[in-house]
Scaffold this active site. Structure first.
Site: not given
Length: 421
Positions: A93, A123, A153, A186, A279, A307
């Site tokens: 991202r 996404r 990822h 984050y 979390r 995160h």
């Protein structure tokens, strides 16, 4: 089936909310919005060339308490350094405005070999990633679009440079995206290291990714879908052998992997103390007699989205700590390319242990899971809000950096005492 379909008038994409906050009247802002906090310049990074500092010692950044700027500055330096040959990075991202992309494009335009492995199926960010990939291709970057059945990822960046007649590396491995906006929202860890063994692993990783080989082997890095889960389960087996002397602490976003859940139960039965900071989704219950009696599970939901992924096994000199991009979810361990890296530097390992200790002490934003799956707030005389502690710590550390001869633990005790006062 019809009863499984839910209809809502609420938009699925809620990005517009961030724009609303800027338009609220001041009287409303005071009650709805946190007091502003600016990520601090890390006390571990001095003024001047970042690449030169990383070559001397490993540096760990803790977002959003510390700024992402040292990493971005390092990429900018690499883009114009005549000794730098290649820059390789995986991207999941990116922000709408990304200095990182500009620096990568500048590197390519300066004749560096720049390779970007970008995931187009992130996404909600598909179009954004397509736009950036086109920009990088135009600048001369080599853009790879990942694999058909596996999402990429991982968060890893490799700088290769010449030092006299030798090829050397600087590797960055993180728990969060290279997104300058979320780096202020984050909590994530970012390790920058010149360790040659990790650099060789990273070079091997990018070589394997360029030819579509997911079955590569590495000395230090653990990589999904092949070795990451297997290594985690092996390290838990090592703690199980210690019985009540074993110790496991793992922090992640979600936990659904059945093999991992079974291993946690096995560890608990052997007497290993297991702390899980999860979390969100967590598919294991603590405190079940004869199964998970030695398991404690907690969730921290605070000002910033938790995160960071941290895996800690053992204690003392034998402790092994990893940070990486993967949660213990089947989709991550088996259907994604994920990378986790060992923490080999003792001072950084102490740094991470401190973070874990403070998080496990949180009784303001933390909730503890009970054996029925419900969550309750912890009770204690003195309140500890881990994120507030880390914010104060970042401010204090930059203002009053600890002297070299003072032990880290003593400095932390003094720091926490000043925060509570």
């Amino acid at each position: 089936e019809p009863h499984q379909i839910f209809r809502t008038k609420i938009p699925m994409k809620l990005a517009f909310i961030f724009a609303i906050s800027d338009k609220l009247p001041e009287s409303m802002k005071r009650s709805l919005i946190y007091h502003p906090f600016t990520p601090q310049n890390s006390a571990h990074v001095q003024e001047g060339n970042v690449m030169r500092q990383v070559k001397k010692r490993d540096i760990l950044l803790y977002y959003p308490f510390e700024s992402m700027n040292p990493f971005l500055k390092m990429i900018k330096e690499a883009s114009s350094d005549p000794n730098v040959m290649t820059i390789k990075i995986t991207i999941y991202r990116l922000a709408k405005k990304a200095r990182l992309v500009e620096y990568l494009c500048a590197a390519a335009e300066n004749g560096k070999d720049v390779t970007v492995l970008i995931e187009l199926r992130a996404r909600f960010d598909e179009q954004n990633n397509i736009d950036w990939s086109e920009r990088m291709e135009e600048a001369g970057c080599r853009v790879i679009y990942g694999f058909e059945s596996y999402k990429v990822h991982s968060k890893i960046c490799l700088i290769t440079y010449r030092n006299r007649n030798e090829i050397q590396y600087i590797t960055q491995i993180g728990t969060g995206n290279y997104n300058e906006k979320t780096a202020a929202m984050y909590t994530d860890l970012s390790l920058m290291t010149a360790n040659p063994a990790i650099g060789k692993d990273a070079a091997e990783f990018f070589k394997n990714m360029s030819i579509g080989n997911l079955d590569g082997t590495y000395e230090h890095l653990i990589v999904a879908p092949t070795s990451l889960k297997r290594k985690v389960l092996y390290l838990m087996d090592e703690e199980i052998k210690k019985g009540s002397g074993g110790r496991v602490i793992m922090k992640m976003n979600s936990l659904t992997d059945v093999d991992y859940i079974r291993k946690v139960c096995e560890a608990s039965k052997a007497g290993v103390r297991v702390d899980l900071i999860v979390r969100g989704i967590c598919c294991i219950l603590p405190g079940i007699p004869e199964y998970t009696e030695n398991v404690r599970i907690m969730s921290i939901v605070g000002r910033y989205l938790e995160h960071a992924r941290i895996f800690s096994f053992g204690t003392g000199a034998e402790q092994k700590v990893y940070i990486g991009s993967a949660d213990m979810m089947t989709r991550n361990t088996q259907k994604r390319v994920e990378v986790a890296c060992p923490i080999l530097d003792d001072s950084i390992r102490r740094q991470i242990n401190h973070y874990l200790k403070v998080m496990l002490s949180d009784n303001v934003k933390a909730r503890v899971m009970l054996c029925d799956g419900s969550y309750v707030k912890k009770t204690a005389e003195s309140q500890v809000d881990s994120q507030a502690v880390f914010m104060e710590e970042a401010i204090y550390a930059k203002r009053v950096a600890p002297k070299e001869e003072r032990r880290f633990g003593e400095w932390v005790k003094e720091l926490i005492g000043s925060i509570r006062k």
